[in-house]
Enzyme design. Structure first.
Site, PDB file in Angstrom:
ATOM      1  N   GLU A 114       0.849  -1.202   0.000  1.00  0.00           N
ATOM      2  CA  GLU A 114       0.000   0.000   0.000  1.00  0.00           C
ATOM      3  C   GLU A 114       0.877   1.242   0.000  1.00  0.00           C
ATOM      4  O   GLU A 114       2.098   1.142   0.143  1.00  0.00           O
ATOM      5  CB  GLU A 114      -0.938  -0.009   1.220  1.00  0.00           C
ATOM      6  CG  GLU A 114      -1.967  -1.141   1.148  1.00  0.00           C
ATOM      7  CD  GLU A 114      -2.835  -1.251   2.379  1.00  0.00           C
ATOM      8  OE1 GLU A 114      -2.583  -0.562   3.374  1.00  0.00           O
ATOM      9  OE2 GLU A 114      -3.774  -2.052   2.338  1.00  0.00           O
ATOM     10  N   HIS A 242      -8.765   9.524   3.609  1.00  0.00           N
ATOM     11  CA  HIS A 242      -8.359   8.475   2.668  1.00  0.00           C
ATOM     12  C   HIS A 242      -8.582   9.010   1.259  1.00  0.00           C
ATOM     13  O   HIS A 242      -9.635   9.579   0.968  1.00  0.00           O
ATOM     14  CB  HIS A 242      -9.186   7.207   2.893  1.00  0.00           C
ATOM     15  CG  HIS A 242      -8.582   5.994   2.265  1.00  0.00           C
ATOM     16  ND1 HIS A 242      -8.539   5.808   0.900  1.00  0.00           N
ATOM     17  CD2 HIS A 242      -7.978   4.904   2.798  1.00  0.00           C
ATOM     18  CE1 HIS A 242      -7.935   4.656   0.639  1.00  0.00           C
ATOM     19  NE2 HIS A 242      -7.584   4.083   1.775  1.00  0.00           N
ATOM     20  N   ARG A 289      -0.547   8.824   2.154  1.00  0.00           N
ATOM     21  CA  ARG A 289      -1.927   9.300   2.048  1.00  0.00           C
ATOM     22  C   ARG A 289      -2.114  10.807   2.093  1.00  0.00           C
ATOM     23  O   ARG A 289      -2.960  11.348   1.396  1.00  0.00           O
ATOM     24  CB  ARG A 289      -2.704   8.748   3.236  1.00  0.00           C
ATOM     25  CG  ARG A 289      -3.486   7.598   2.832  1.00  0.00           C
ATOM     26  CD  ARG A 289      -4.200   7.025   3.963  1.00  0.00           C
ATOM     27  NE  ARG A 289      -4.197   5.612   3.673  1.00  0.00           N
ATOM     28  CZ  ARG A 289      -4.666   4.709   4.469  1.00  0.00           C
ATOM     29  NH1 ARG A 289      -5.160   5.052   5.630  1.00  0.00           N
ATOM     30  NH2 ARG A 289      -4.668   3.464   4.120  1.00  0.00           N
ATOM     31  N   HIS A 350     -11.113   9.432   7.313  1.00  0.00           N
ATOM     32  CA  HIS A 350     -10.938   7.983   7.422  1.00  0.00           C
ATOM     33  C   HIS A 350     -10.416   7.545   8.779  1.00  0.00           C
ATOM     34  O   HIS A 350     -10.787   6.490   9.285  1.00  0.00           O
ATOM     35  CB  HIS A 350      -9.950   7.569   6.328  1.00  0.00           C
ATOM     36  CG  HIS A 350      -9.644   6.111   6.273  1.00  0.00           C
ATOM     37  ND1 HIS A 350     -10.595   5.166   5.966  1.00  0.00           N
ATOM     38  CD2 HIS A 350      -8.477   5.431   6.465  1.00  0.00           C
ATOM     39  CE1 HIS A 350     -10.035   3.969   5.978  1.00  0.00           C
ATOM     40  NE2 HIS A 350      -8.768   4.097   6.290  1.00  0.00           N
ATOM     41  N   ARG A 385      -0.595   8.621   9.576  1.00  0.00           N
ATOM     42  CA  ARG A 385      -0.471   7.165   9.748  1.00  0.00           C
ATOM     43  C   ARG A 385      -0.124   6.471   8.441  1.00  0.00           C
ATOM     44  O   ARG A 385      -0.727   6.721   7.401  1.00  0.00           O
ATOM     45  CB  ARG A 385      -1.789   6.597  10.275  1.00  0.00           C
ATOM     46  CG  ARG A 385      -1.824   5.093  10.346  1.00  0.00           C
ATOM     47  CD  ARG A 385      -3.122   4.600  10.916  1.00  0.00           C
ATOM     48  NE  ARG A 385      -4.235   4.849  10.034  1.00  0.00           N
ATOM     49  CZ  ARG A 385      -4.752   3.958   9.194  1.00  0.00           C
ATOM     50  NH1 ARG A 385      -4.229   2.751   9.103  1.00  0.00           N
ATOM     51  NH2 ARG A 385      -5.784   4.262   8.443  1.00  0.00           N
TER      52      ARG A 385
HETATM   53  P1  FAD Z   1     -13.560   0.081  16.322  1.00  0.00           P
HETATM   54  O1  FAD Z   1     -13.342  -1.155  15.550  1.00  0.00           O
HETATM   55  O2  FAD Z   1     -14.092   1.252  15.582  1.00  0.00           O
HETATM   56  O3  FAD Z   1     -14.531  -0.272  17.503  1.00  0.00           O
HETATM   57  C1  FAD Z   1     -15.017   0.731  18.362  1.00  0.00           C
HETATM   58  C2  FAD Z   1     -15.951   0.068  19.339  1.00  0.00           C
HETATM   59  O4  FAD Z   1     -16.269   0.973  20.374  1.00  0.00           O
HETATM   60  C3  FAD Z   1     -17.288  -0.360  18.744  1.00  0.00           C
HETATM   61  O5  FAD Z   1     -17.581  -1.635  19.250  1.00  0.00           O
HETATM   62  C4  FAD Z   1     -18.265   0.667  19.282  1.00  0.00           C
HETATM   63  O6  FAD Z   1     -19.579   0.178  19.429  1.00  0.00           O
HETATM   64  C5  FAD Z   1     -17.655   0.930  20.627  1.00  0.00           C
HETATM   65  N1  FAD Z   1     -18.021   2.221  21.213  1.00  0.00           N
HETATM   66  C6  FAD Z   1     -17.716   3.462  20.769  1.00  0.00           C
HETATM   67  N2  FAD Z   1     -18.217   4.396  21.604  1.00  0.00           N
HETATM   68  C7  FAD Z   1     -18.840   3.730  22.598  1.00  0.00           C
HETATM   69  C8  FAD Z   1     -19.561   4.120  23.761  1.00  0.00           C
HETATM   70  N3  FAD Z   1     -19.753   5.411  24.073  1.00  0.00           N
HETATM   71  N4  FAD Z   1     -20.070   3.155  24.561  1.00  0.00           N
HETATM   72  C9  FAD Z   1     -19.920   1.848  24.260  1.00  0.00           C
HETATM   73  N5  FAD Z   1     -19.260   1.416  23.168  1.00  0.00           N
HETATM   74  C10 FAD Z   1     -18.723   2.350  22.358  1.00  0.00           C
HETATM   75  N6  FAD Z   1      -6.652   0.035   9.382  1.00  0.00           N
HETATM   76  C11 FAD Z   1      -5.679  -0.837   9.023  1.00  0.00           C
HETATM   77  O7  FAD Z   1      -4.689  -0.985   9.729  1.00  0.00           O
HETATM   78  N7  FAD Z   1      -5.824  -1.579   7.890  1.00  0.00           N
HETATM   79  C12 FAD Z   1      -6.895  -1.472   7.064  1.00  0.00           C
HETATM   80  O8  FAD Z   1      -6.985  -2.172   6.071  1.00  0.00           O
HETATM   81  C13 FAD Z   1      -7.899  -0.540   7.403  1.00  0.00           C
HETATM   82  N8  FAD Z   1      -8.982  -0.373   6.603  1.00  0.00           N
HETATM   83  C14 FAD Z   1      -9.992   0.467   7.008  1.00  0.00           C
HETATM   84  C15 FAD Z   1     -11.140   0.566   6.230  1.00  0.00           C
HETATM   85  C16 FAD Z   1     -12.201   1.349   6.651  1.00  0.00           C
HETATM   86  C17 FAD Z   1     -13.435   1.457   5.810  1.00  0.00           C
HETATM   87  C18 FAD Z   1     -12.093   2.060   7.870  1.00  0.00           C
HETATM   88  C19 FAD Z   1     -13.228   2.920   8.336  1.00  0.00           C
HETATM   89  C20 FAD Z   1     -10.949   1.985   8.629  1.00  0.00           C
HETATM   90  C21 FAD Z   1      -9.893   1.188   8.209  1.00  0.00           C
HETATM   91  N9  FAD Z   1      -8.723   1.062   8.973  1.00  0.00           N
HETATM   92  C22 FAD Z   1      -7.745   0.183   8.601  1.00  0.00           C
HETATM   93  C23 FAD Z   1      -8.649   1.667  10.296  1.00  0.00           C
HETATM   94  C24 FAD Z   1      -8.997   0.583  11.325  1.00  0.00           C
HETATM   95  O9  FAD Z   1      -9.991  -0.256  10.810  1.00  0.00           O
HETATM   96  C25 FAD Z   1      -9.489   1.163  12.631  1.00  0.00           C
HETATM   97  O10 FAD Z   1      -8.624   2.184  13.055  1.00  0.00           O
HETATM   98  C26 FAD Z   1      -9.539   0.081  13.704  1.00  0.00           C
HETATM   99  O11 FAD Z   1     -10.333  -0.993  13.268  1.00  0.00           O
HETATM  100  C27 FAD Z   1     -10.086   0.643  14.986  1.00  0.00           C
HETATM  101  O12 FAD Z   1     -10.289  -0.400  15.873  1.00  0.00           O
HETATM  102  P2  FAD Z   1     -10.819  -0.076  17.332  1.00  0.00           P
HETATM  103  O13 FAD Z   1     -10.913  -1.370  18.039  1.00  0.00           O
HETATM  104  O14 FAD Z   1      -9.990   0.993  17.905  1.00  0.00           O
HETATM  105  O15 FAD Z   1     -12.258   0.584  17.084  1.00  0.00           O
HETATM  106  C1  SIN Z   2      -7.096   0.643   2.825  1.00  0.00           C
HETATM  107  O1  SIN Z   2      -7.357  -0.542   2.662  1.00  0.00           O
HETATM  108  O2  SIN Z   2      -6.788   1.425   1.919  1.00  0.00           O
HETATM  109  C2  SIN Z   2      -7.169   1.178   4.196  1.00  0.00           C
HETATM  110  C3  SIN Z   2      -5.938   0.809   4.893  1.00  0.00           C
HETATM  111  C4  SIN Z   2      -5.807   1.640   6.133  1.00  0.00           C
HETATM  112  O3  SIN Z   2      -6.618   2.490   6.433  1.00  0.00           O
HETATM  113  O4  SIN Z   2      -4.807   1.418   6.817  1.00  0.00           O
END
Ligand code: FAD
Ligand code: SIN
Length: 529
Positions: A114, A242, A289, A350, A385
């Site tokens: 990437e 993004h 990015r 993003h 990032r």
């Molecule tokens: P999340 O997975 O967002 O989970 C947050 C949790 O907190 C949820 O369960 C929600 O319900 C809960 N929550 C929030 N507020 C509250 C509250 N007040 N009370 C109770 N529960 C709450 N990163 C990469 O490294 N590689 C990738 O390929 C990539 N692709 C991506 C594609 C997309 C479309 C997106 C949007 C992001 C992508 N990212 C990627 C970024 C990455 O997915 C996220 O940064 C990561 O998954 C965040 O994980 P997390 O556990 O911190 O939060």
């Molecule tokens: C992507 O698949 O382009 C997202 C990867 C990322 O957010 O790290």
């Protein structure tokens, strides 16, 4: 209701689940999540997770790529630690049942590349890696006898000395977290959760902006809670856009077109079908990015167009259909055959690089409170990032926080003197339009004035507009029974305020923070519009 639990986890994405699974051997874990447990950014991650798994790559190269993307302001020790720990954390994910694609020949992991990566090092599961990770971790957590997952429980506020009647300011030493107040979204009751250790894993804040790839529940709740509890936050000016979300204006959230597609050969083109990245960076469509998103923004402004194109046709039909099945099916559903047509794209909010400031153990400035995943600011990302470093950071810091939390949990007692939530004198707010309209206004203000390209005037204007919205919403909050939409709106406003405040304080163009009024750190990257 009052609950007591050794480990309280807020959030059921990769960070919350990884932490819960690791601490569960040391005590009872209660995991609160505001929606269905599988909902969150994690399940939408496409590209994958970056790690150095073979000798053809090296830790040094991954470290360098991360430091370069971060534009010189990453915490180098954090970068080194995170990248060196990656292989161990990947092996644990595999043990939990995550099925990363193999290359078919040597039985090695199939690796993607990437933007900003000098090597192929992204482990993935087709183009829906996050869904696979979420499935495996959630199944493992549901099987664990010490983990209770409570869905549709909305954490409202951290409980600290403030709730015991003490005066707490940002300068109060030794602020402590005793648990959280949480709204049971099915009964509208506000419960008291007392905990010895609390982990915030509440994900991002994409919905501060009108166009975002993040799910609707990404409303910065954890960051806002720590802000209200007077904890330390950092780096929130570094909002990552993004470059390639699918241009389909009526769709919320915006559907992502993974950067791995550019890694496989897709190139960015203008509306006349001409490539343009040579004007901005020698790494062309695979530049980091911040550079690519700014270049697209500039081209859109110069041409007055709402979208540009990603041309993936050179990748070939078979590879596109088999390697990117989710994107192929999604585009086809709106009449775009990516094997024959160019894909209309535009940038979208993003990822939030900043958040709750944590040390290398994932410990926040508030005692007994940890943070991991997107809501945390570890220093790994610096000003920008590197792609696919987010899932990695989440598992590394969930692991570190779990180690630190299990070491301290035996020495912490519950604070039974915490009072229950007081909702006396509040009335139900029936005017939902006040909330939905304010949210839209906020998102437009942030998109237009605090977006990819900023200026002093735009930031000042955003700040003034936000002030009014803030006052109106606090007034509503002080009179109304608390609901999830109202609480989310307050949190979004708090996050927007923090982004603007930190953007105004940053007096140099670095990474994702770009203002027309500041000196460019890299003159060749200066947009013209
Ligand atoms: P999340 O997975 O967002 O989970 C947050 C949790 O907190 C949820 O369960 C929600 O319900 C809960 N929550 C929030 N507020 C509250 C509250 N007040 N009370 C109770 N529960 C709450 N990163 C990469 O490294 N590689 C990738 O390929 C990539 N692709 C991506 C594609 C997309 C479309 C997106 C949007 C992001 C992508 N990212 C990627 C970024 C990455 O997915 C996220 O940064 C990561 O998954 C965040 O994980 P997390 O556990 O911190 O939060
Ligand atoms: C992507 O698949 O382009 C997202 C990867 C990322 O957010 O790290």
């Amino acid at each position: 209701m009052r609950y007591t639990v050794d480990f309280l986890v807020v959030g059921s994405g990769i960070a919350g689940l990884s932490f819960a699974l690791r601490v569960a051997a040391h005590g009872k874990v209660c995991l609160l999540t505001k929606g269905d447990a599988s909902e969150g950014s994690t399940r939408y991650a496409q590209g994958g997770i970056a790690a150095v798994m073979y000798d053809s790559d090296s830790f040094d190269k991954h470290i360098q790529d991360t430091l370069i993307a971060g534009d010189g302001i990453c915490d180098r020790e954090v970068v080194e630690m995170t990248i060196r720990e990656a292989p161990d954390r990947i092996r644990e994910l595999v043990q939990y049942g995550v099925d990363f694609d193999l290359d078919g020949k040597r039985g090695r992991f199939d690796l993607h590349r990437e933007g900003g990566h000098s090597e192929f090092r992204i482990l993935h599961h087709k183009d829906n890696t996050g869904e696979e990770i979420e499935r495996a971790l959630l199944e493992a957590a549901r099987r664990h006898p010490n983990i209770e997952i409570r869905e549709h429980q909305f954490a409202i506020d951290l409980i600290t000395q403030h709730h015991l009647g003490q005066w707490v300011t940002r300068h109060t030493p030794g602020i402590e977290c005793y648990g959280v107040y949480a709204l049971d979204c099915q009964t509208n009751r506000i419960d008291t959760y007392l905990s010895k250790v609390t982990l915030l894993a509440t994900g991002g804040m994409g919905n501060v902006y009108s166009t975002t790839t993040t799910p609707l529940l990404s409303t910065g709740d954890g960051v806002a809670m720590v802000h209200r509890a007077r904890g330390v936050l950092a780096d929130l000016e570094f909002t990552q856009f993004h470059p390639t979300s699918l241009y389909n204006p009526s769709e919320k959230p915006a559907f992502l077109i993974t950067e791995a597609m550019r890694g496989a050969g897709a190139v960015l083109k203008d509306r006349d079908g001409n490539e343009f990245m040579q004007k901005y960076d020698p790494r062309l469509s695979l530049a980091p990015r911040d550079i690519v998103a700014r270049a697209i923004d500039n081209e859109m402004k110069l041409s007055g167009r709402d979208y540009l194109y990603l041309d993936a046709r050179s990748i070939g039909s078979r590879h596109l259909i088999e390697g990117f099945p989710t994107i192929y099916a999604k585009c086809l559903s709106i009449g775009i055959d990516i094997t024959r047509d160019m894909i209309p794209i535009r940038p979208a909010m993003h990822y939030q690089c900043g958040g709750i400031k944590v040390d290398r153990r994932g410990a926040s400035s508030i005692r007994h409170l940890y943070a991991a995943g997107e809501c945390a600011c570890t220093g790994l990302h610096g000003g920008n990032r590197l792609a696919s470093n987010s899932l990695l950071e989440a598992v590394v810091y969930a692991h570190n926080a779990a180690e630190a939390a299990t070491a301290e949990v035996q020495n912490i007692s519950f604070r039974h003197d915490v009072p229950d939530w007081n909702a006396e004198g509040m009335v139900f707010n029936e005017e939902m339009v006040l909330i939905t309209q304010t949210k839209k206004e906020l998102q437009e203000i942030m998109w237009n004035y605090v977006g990819i390209v900023r200026s002093d005037l735009r930031l000042q204007r955003a700040f003034d507009r936000l002030n009014l919205i803030y006052r109106e919403t606090e007034d509503l909050y002080n009179r109304s029974v608390l609901t999830e939409p109202l609480s989310e709106l307050r949190n979004l406003i708090a996050c927007a305020y923090l982004i603007i405040k930190m953007a105004r304080a940053r007096r140099q163009n670095v990474g994702l923070h770009y203002s027309l009024d500041l000196l460019p750190s890299h003159p060749e990257k200066t947009p013209q519009a």
